[in-house]
Design an enzyme around this catalytic site. Structure first.
Site, PDB file in Angstrom:
ATOM      1  N   TRP A 225       0.825  -1.212   0.000  1.00 36.47           N
ATOM      2  CA  TRP A 225       0.000   0.000   0.000  1.00 36.47           C
ATOM      3  C   TRP A 225       0.856   1.257   0.000  1.00 36.47           C
ATOM      4  CZ3 TRP A 225      -4.142  -1.600  -1.857  1.00 36.47           C
ATOM      5  CH2 TRP A 225      -4.668  -2.847  -1.501  1.00 36.47           C
TER       6      TRP A 225
ATOM      7  N   ASP B 282      -0.906   6.798   6.648  1.00 37.79           N
ATOM      8  CA  ASP B 282      -2.009   5.903   6.312  1.00 37.79           C
ATOM      9  C   ASP B 282      -2.203   4.976   7.509  1.00 37.79           C
ATOM     10  OD1 ASP B 282      -3.758   3.993   5.412  1.00 37.79           O
ATOM     11  OD2 ASP B 282      -2.568   3.406   3.657  1.00 37.79           O
TER      12      ASP B 282
ATOM     13  N   LYS C 167     -11.777  -1.792   8.704  1.00 34.51           N
ATOM     14  CA  LYS C 167     -10.997  -2.727   9.504  1.00 34.51           C
ATOM     15  C   LYS C 167     -11.258  -2.529  11.000  1.00 34.51           C
ATOM     16  CE  LYS C 167      -7.486  -2.588   5.885  1.00 34.51           C
ATOM     17  NZ  LYS C 167      -7.739  -3.878   5.263  1.00 34.51           N
TER      18      LYS C 167
END
Length: 360
Positions: A102, A171, A195
């Site tokens: 990511w 992030d 999540k």
């Protein structure tokens, strides 16, 4: 009612009490005669939900007063582009610390808008670790340093945020609200909700006022952070139902002792699995180095592919869901996000021990 042990990496488990509350209020939310899904986002009933969710986030994470909290759409993947579009000019440079897939994707988007340099120490080691110190180029004025606090695919996590002399952009998609945050040097933090925060559909962004003041002006209206700050994330229709559920999840976190209580639970859950991995090194090979082990994504392999396939098949038979590793790396991954119970982690650790005894 059947409930399985859900270890999916995202969308992931939600607290059962939250789901039951949603069921109770689904058709008639608190006497309004309609579902939250049917409400106008301009109504007083919805704005109360919206404002309460922001207040809970600020309280749980101790967000400083000089940060704006935004509820956006598009997931972290949109933030990969939206962030440099707003904060990186063609003559400016940002540093991206690569610790997994990511962070690589984020860096690939940023090069469209300005200069990007990377710290690839972790990549050189197969993403088994995170850097002990960020390597930045000498004599370069960095607009910001981007890091991914937890790496879902590889199961590594920054135990503490790196120290830099440039603003941090983080992030936090996979470990937000799983532990306290040090906001000292943060310019922007963002996280997809699916999540730890709630269902998919809403992305939370925290942006510091001083950082926001330097936002690029020539940005499409919907992609400009100032647009959403000015309109309190109500410029257009936000993901109202996802924000409503997020608010209920935040209530649940407060009931668990807040972020500190959740962090202790997460350490306990992860410790159960890492103990088995360490006890049986002839069976289980953890991917992450011990100092970088994630509390929310435990990644490992078995000693050969045939045994791994058998392990995953038996896990499925025992109603453990989401254990197969990401397609890019294989192996196994057990995601222990906030809503996953200690009991679920205990059952899986016991299964791991039983599997060893049955296949030695």
């Amino acid at each position: 009612m059947k409930r399985i042990d859900n270890f999916n990496a995202g969308p992931s488990a939600l607290p059962l009490s939250v789901l039951e509350r949603v069921r109770e209020e689904l058709v008639d939310y608190q006497g309004t005669g309609m579902s939250v899904m049917e409400m106008s986002h301009r109504s007083a009933a919805y704005e109360a939900i919206h404002d309460a969710a922001e207040a809970k986030l600020r309280r749980l994470l101790n967000v400083p007063d000089d940060f704006r909290v935004l509820f956006l759409q598009g997931g972290a993947s949109l933030q990969f582009a939206m962030l440099p579009m707003n904060f990186l000019g063609p003559d400016e440079t940002a540093l991206y610390v690569l610790t997994g897939v990511w962070s690589e994707k984020a860096a690939q988007e940023a090069v469209r808008f300005g200069h990007v340099v990377v710290d690839d120490q972790a990549k050189a080691e197969g993403y088994t670790d995170v850097p002990t110190q960020v390597m930045r180029p000498a004599d370069v004025d960095l607009r910001y340093v981007h890091v991914t606090s937890n790496n879902t695919i590889y199961g590594t996590q920054w135990r503490e945020l790196p120290v830099t002399d440039s603003p941090l952009v983080i992030d936090m998609s996979s470990d937000i609200l799983s532990r306290p945050v040090d906001w000292t040097n943060v310019g922007v933090a963002y996280a997809g909700a699916q999540k730890n925060l709630g269902p998919s559909g809403v992305t939370v962004v925290f942006v510091r006022d001083s950082f926001l003041a330097r936002a690029n002006g020539d940005v499409p209206t919907m992609l400009g952070y100032p647009t959403h700050v000015k309109q309190r994330s109500l410029y257009n229709t936000p993901p109202t139902f996802a924000i409503y559920i997020m608010g209920l999840v935040l209530d649940w976190i407060e009931e668990q002792g807040g972020v500190e209580g959740i962090a202790a639970r997460n350490r306990e859950k992860a410790g159960l699995l890492y103990r088995v991995i360490d006890e049986y090194p002839d069976f289980y090979l953890g991917h992450a180095k011990e100092r970088a082990r994630s509390d929310v994504n435990v990644t490992f392999r078995l000693r050969d592919d045939e045994l791994s396939a058998r392990f995953l098949a038996e896990a499925t038979k025992r109603d453990f869901v989401g254990v197969k590793g990401h397609r890019s790396v294989g192996g196994c991954r057990v995601s222990l996000y906030n809503a996953v119970s200690v009991e679920s982690a205990t059952r899986f650790a016991t299964f791991m021990e039983d599997f060893v005894r049955a296949h030695r």
